[in-house]
Design a protein around this motif. Sequence first.
Motif, PDB file in Angstrom:
ATOM      1  N   LYS A  36      -7.699   2.992  -3.879  1.00 28.48           N
ATOM      2  CA  LYS A  36      -8.942   3.598  -4.363  1.00 28.48           C
ATOM      3  C   LYS A  36      -8.787   5.108  -4.552  1.00 28.48           C
ATOM      4  N   SER A  42      -4.893  -2.501  -4.983  1.00 31.07           N
ATOM      5  CA  SER A  42      -5.795  -1.693  -5.799  1.00 31.07           C
ATOM      6  C   SER A  42      -7.100  -1.390  -5.073  1.00 31.07           C
ATOM      7  N   GLU A  43      -7.541  -2.322  -4.220  1.00 33.85           N
ATOM      8  CA  GLU A  43      -8.794  -2.143  -3.491  1.00 33.85           C
ATOM      9  C   GLU A  43      -8.580  -1.596  -2.080  1.00 33.85           C
ATOM     10  N   SER A  44      -7.345  -1.243  -1.753  1.00 35.74           N
ATOM     11  CA  SER A  44      -7.046  -0.671  -0.443  1.00 35.74           C
ATOM     12  C   SER A  44      -7.476   0.802  -0.405  1.00 35.74           C
ATOM     13  N   LYS A  45      -7.384   1.406   0.768  1.00 40.20           N
ATOM     14  CA  LYS A  45      -7.762   2.806   0.944  1.00 40.20           C
ATOM     15  C   LYS A  45      -7.027   3.710  -0.033  1.00 40.20           C
ATOM     16  N   GLU A  99       0.807  -1.230   0.000  1.00 37.00           N
ATOM     17  CA  GLU A  99       0.000   0.000   0.000  1.00 37.00           C
ATOM     18  C   GLU A  99       0.834   1.270   0.000  1.00 37.00           C
ATOM     19  N   LYS A 143      -6.815   5.719  -7.788  1.00 35.87           N
ATOM     20  CA  LYS A 143      -7.625   5.488  -8.991  1.00 35.87           C
ATOM     21  C   LYS A 143      -8.634   6.614  -9.198  1.00 35.87           C
ATOM     22  N   GLU A 144      -9.201   7.113  -8.111  1.00 35.46           N
ATOM     23  CA  GLU A 144     -10.154   8.218  -8.214  1.00 35.46           C
ATOM     24  C   GLU A 144      -9.444   9.495  -8.662  1.00 35.46           C
TER      25      GLU A 144
END
Length: 236
Positions: free
Chosen positions: A223, A217-220, A187, A226-227
């Motif tokens: 995300k 990729s799906e961690s705090k 992370e 990606k945003e």
Amino acid sequence: MRKIFVLSLVLISIFACTKKETTGNLHLTGNVEGLGQGKLYISKIQDSTLVVLDSITIKGKSNFESFLNIDGPEVLYLFLDRGQTQSIDNSIPFFAEPGEMSINTKLKEFFNAAKITGSKNHELWTEFSKLNQRFTEDNLDLIEKRLQNEINFSQERQDSIDKAYEKLIKRKYLYVVNYAMNHADHEIAPYLAITEIADVNVMYLDSIANKMSPEVSESKYGKILKEHIKEVKNNQ
């Protein structure tokens, strides 16, 4: 009968409180050498606001313990309330991870003396910070040269300083990109991308995001990265 019922409720309440204090996916222990009395706060930044997760009163013994529930690896802060004593050395950021972690430090050197174990992300963050220090030192040198040039201004020197600064920024950004991509399974990668080089060319951020493991990729921070990439592309 009523007394037994009331006693049962009290016992249940005590048990519930005990359970709350001794459960969590992060068990944090530590010691602040030299601290005989004071208060520690464990906090995180949420929606640009500092939120207190736990407070620990130190009275007599300088060791502490906390059980926290976190959604995944993220940066938390250990704050020291020194009471009437004023000091800017009162905060230790650490990259928390579920599991067993420890923070051992000293009252007189609260930040600088901190030894943090139990987190691979924090280990990588520490390594990055040591290597990144040279960019900070080079930048301070350029700031000093700018100030000196203001006293006896020379456009030629100013242009030279500006070019040196541009090269320094490019070197730093490439270093951060490479470090993040080399550790894209942790992370720390998206965290560095959004805190150190958020304004870099979006293709570099894309490269980091595309190399992140599914879990990261799906961690705090995954995300958030990606945003951020999505917003940058929508504004182009």
